[in-house]
Design an enzyme around this catalytic site. Structure first.
Site, PDB file in Angstrom:
ATOM      1  N   LYS A   1      -1.571  -1.323  -3.921  1.00 60.15           N
ATOM      2  CA  LYS A   1      -2.569  -0.260  -4.002  1.00 60.15           C
ATOM      3  C   LYS A   1      -1.782   1.042  -4.038  1.00 60.15           C
ATOM      4  O   LYS A   1      -1.032   1.337  -3.104  1.00 60.15           O
ATOM      5  CB  LYS A   1      -3.489  -0.295  -2.775  1.00 60.15           C
TER       6      LYS A   1
ATOM      7  N   TYR B   1       0.865  -1.176   0.000  1.00 59.75           N
ATOM      8  CA  TYR B   1       0.000   0.000   0.000  1.00 59.75           C
ATOM      9  C   TYR B   1       0.903   1.229   0.000  1.00 59.75           C
ATOM     10  O   TYR B   1       1.660   1.450   0.948  1.00 59.75           O
ATOM     11  CB  TYR B   1      -0.892  -0.081   1.241  1.00 59.75           C
TER      12      TYR B   1
END
Length: 298
Positions: free
Chosen positions: A162, A134
């Protein structure tokens, strides 16, 4: 498992005492799955991971995992500053049946790229679960560079990233760097869902999907069906929600939209307070407009 589509960056419902609310959590899960989300991403930024204890995180993850009951994958946020603590929490999430882990970079201090690689490798070696990295440089102060992503994508259980950098060029660099690997790049910026798909991304982890679930899904599904015009229309139509998200501290506004949409997920935890006055009136109006629009289309 191949991860793709619109994964909801789910909020954490609280009761009036700001404790986890199991009933509202189950209601929200059913709502999101009924609308067609491809996965749930819990304990992220909009899930208020930064104000929950590790025990609360495990308690919440248990509720979500049990109620979801394998209908969609559940990505559980276990990121933190200490590699050792991330490993400990990740193992606890593995024990209770998480589908995958989401691990944000350390923050507050800025590790070198080599230190970041070591951080992720150490975690990946300690658990069997798939890991989605992330990247959120605006909040963490560090960007995972494409070369680091290239190296980490070769690790069997590091399956995706992400990217919430808000930079399409960064996402494109990740997509190019991991070509040929079994690795998925997801947009963490809801304004870039369609652009990232066009560039070869696999979907999005979207906070707007807590409320505009079917619109976000329409961006993805219209794109996959080759209807770029409809996909662009859906992408454009989430901009009004993105505009009002700036009327409060994360995640106060998105929580309020969900409450106004009929699921009592409560307020954000202090020090974040709920919107009031003119901001609240504007949020109510926007929610009403969206509900009218969605009713017309249904």
């Amino acid at each position: 498992m191949k991860y793709k589509g619109i994964i909801c960056a789910m909020i954490t419902p609280f009761d009036e005492n700001q404790n986890i609310n199991p009933q509202a959590t189950c209601e929200l899960i059913d709502y999101l799955i009924d609308k067609g989300v491809y996965g749930l991403f819990i304990l992220g930024t909009n899930g208020e991971c930064h104000v929950l204890t590790d025990d609360e995180k495990v308690e919440f993850a248990k509720i979500v995992i049990n109620h979801t009951n394998n209908r969609v994958p559940v990505f559980v946020g276990t990121g933190g500053n200490s590699t050792r603590e991330v490993i400990t929490l990740s193992k606890r999430m593995e024990e209770i049946g998480a589908s995958a882990l989401s691990i944000i970079t350390p923050y507050f201090v800025t590790p070198t790229q080599q230190e970041l690689i070591l951080h992720y490798k150490s975690i990946a070696d300690s658990v069997n679960l798939p890991i989605m990295m992330y990247n959120m440089p605006g909040k963490t102060g560090i960007n995972i560079e494409p070369d680091s992503v290239r190296e980490l994508s070769k690790i069997k259980n590091i399956v995706g990233i992400k990217d919430s950098s808000g930079r399409l060029d960064n996402m494109k660099a990740y997509i190019e760097a991991t070509e040929g690997e079994d690795f998925s790049v997801f947009s963490g910026s809801d304004s870039l869902i369609l652009d990232s798909l066009k560039a070869g991304g696999k979907g999005a982890v979207a906070a707007t999907a807590n409320f505009l679930t079917e619109i976000d899904i329409a961006i993805y599904e219209n794109f996959m069906n080759g209807d770029l015009e409809k996909a662009q229309e859906a992408q454009n139509s989430i901009e009004e929600l993105r505009r009002i998200l700036k009327l409060g501290t994360i995640p106060s506004v998105i929580k309020k939209t969900v409450v106004l949409n009929g699921i009592n997920v409560g307020t954000a935890r202090l020090p974040v307070t709920e919107p009031t006055g003119e901001s609240l009136e504007e949020i109510k109006q926007v929610v009403e407009n969206y509900r009218e629009m969605l009713n017309k289309h249904s």
